[in-house]
Design an enzyme around this catalytic site. Structure first.
Site, PDB file in Angstrom:
ATOM      1  NE  ARG A   3      -4.098  -1.792   0.243  1.00  0.00           N
ATOM      2  CZ  ARG A   3      -4.127  -3.071  -0.122  1.00  0.00           C
ATOM      3  NH1 ARG A   3      -3.056  -3.604  -0.685  1.00  0.00           N
ATOM      4  NH2 ARG A   3      -5.203  -3.803   0.047  1.00  0.00           N
ATOM      5  CB  SER A  19      -8.389  -1.530   4.278  1.00  0.00           C
ATOM      6  OG  SER A  19      -8.818  -2.762   3.806  1.00  0.00           O
ATOM      7  CD  GLU A  66      -5.286   0.859   2.425  1.00  0.00           C
ATOM      8  OE1 GLU A  66      -5.148  -0.224   2.986  1.00  0.00           O
ATOM      9  OE2 GLU A  66      -6.049   1.037   1.482  1.00  0.00           O
TER      10      GLU A  66
END
Ligand code: EPU
Length: 349
Positions: free
Chosen positions: A163, A245, A345
């Site tokens: 990520r 997420s 995130e």
């Protein structure tokens, strides 16, 4: 090139947070950007907006917001190694994946139904069900927002991690090659390798194989399974605002993991190739009792504790402040119970 003033950003972020951009420009081509940069409306700072699906807006944005709407998709070349396929940064990710399969170019099926745009996909190196963008990445074109120069990056130059990429790091970061706020991605190319090989190692996909008795699925079958799995677990941003997420899955040492297992034997953990252990952040948050809890109109999704949602809908949306207050409370409780710091995130602006 027209710069609009005081533009509502609610339609442009998947959380559905209400905020405004003082100045907003829609870019349909590289020429639009060149025109804007050479004119009087170009005043730093600028903020690049992709699909807005990995974004928490905490107030009105004072920077000039650049909405990237560059379209187009094409086969660049087909070689013995695979198909090189290109898409404009403004293309929506999921229809692009569906289109590649329709053309007979498999390889992106595990990444079906991820919200957002093609241009945003390398920024956080999107990943799901055993495939990360970097596994299918060829190269990208971008424009330097300081000099106006176009440049191309290959995978190594994009600095992909879990990520993570060079586009998430400020130019002043210790890594020093950060391009956050410095570059605008215009086009992305993917290498879809030949021969196609299914990626089926993920538990949810193994379950689908067992349920259906199909042990040699084709790419379209995997695409359909991934769509069904995501629909069952994750909220559709068109219905319930969210940014996927909210935290990354944290990585710990085997010793730290053993310590947690001694206290919580059920902790979901996966050994990584480098010897570290990845923990399921959703499980940690769930174990702290967060499912369904809320701060104002920001809440923890009932079916997946890793996802924060907008419970107020479009008429009474949660604020970015509520989302971040909830996120901080979750971080504190996971830290107090497990000694683990969860890292958000999405991009917070
Ligand atoms: N779990 C719980 N409770 C929860 C949530 C999860 O116990 O509330 C457990 C699950 O039972 C499972 C484990 O945690 O054993 C992992 O859950 P899941 O398979 O749903 O995947 P994840 O690790 O939570 C990651 C990605 C998702 C991606 C899926 C599938 C991150 C931060 N998230 O989620 O990506 O779709 O794997 O590959 O890596 C996104 O980045 O926005 C995203 C949705």
């Amino acid at each position: 090139m027209l710069v609009e003033n005081n533009v509502a950003l609610q339609p442009f972020n998947s959380f559905g947070i209400a905020a405004r951009a003082q100045r907003f420009a829609r870019l349909r081509s590289e020429a639009d950007l060149a025109g804007l940069m050479s004119g009087p409306d170009w005043v730093a700072p600028v903020f690049v907006l992709g699909g807005g699906s990995n974004l928490v807006i905490t107030g009105d944005i004072k920077a000039l917001v650049l909405k990237v709407d560059i379209l187009g998709r094409r086969l660049v070349e087909e070689t013995a190694k695979g198909w090189v396929v290109e898409a404009g940064a403004g293309e929506s990710w999921h229809p692009f994946v569906a289109w590649t399969l329709e053309q007979g170019w498999p390889g992106l099926e595990n990444l079906a139904l991820i919200p957002g745009s093609v241009g945003a996909s390398p920024v956080q190196n999107i990943g799901a069900y055993g495939v990360e963008l970097q596994d299918r990445f060829h190269s990208l074109d971008a424009i330097d927002l300081q000099t106006g120069r176009a440049f191309t990056l290959d995978a190594a130059q994009s600095g992909f991690g879990y990520r993570d990429s060079v586009f998430k790091h400020a130019p002043t970061d210790a890594r020093s090659f950060g391009l956050a706020g410095r570059a605008l991605i215009t086009r992305v190319r993917f290498l879809l390798p030949k021969p196609w090989k299914p990626v089926l190692g993920y538990l949810d996909l193994e379950r689908k194989m067992a349920e259906t008795g199909i042990h040699a699925p084709d790419a379209q079958q995997i695409f359909d399974w991934v769509v069904a799995i995501r629909r069952a677990k994750l909220p559709d941003p068109a219905v319930i605002g969210n940014a996927g997420s909210f935290f990354k899955n944290p990585t710990v040492t085997p010793e730290q993991c053993a310590d947690i297992i001694a206290r919580d034997p059920k902790v979901v953990h996966y050994p990584m190739p480098d010897g570290s252990i990845k923990l399921a952040a959703g499980w940690l948050i769930d174990a702290c009792g967060w499912k369904g809890k809320s701060v104002g109109n920001a809440a923890v999704y009932e079916k997946q504790a890793l996802v924060l949602v907008n419970r107020g809908g479009p008429s009474h949306p949660c604020t970015g402040g509520e989302v971040m207050t909830l996120a901080k409370a979750i971080q504190t409780s996971v830290y107090e119970r497990f000694g683990i710091r969860l890292e958000p995130e999405p991009v917070v602006v």
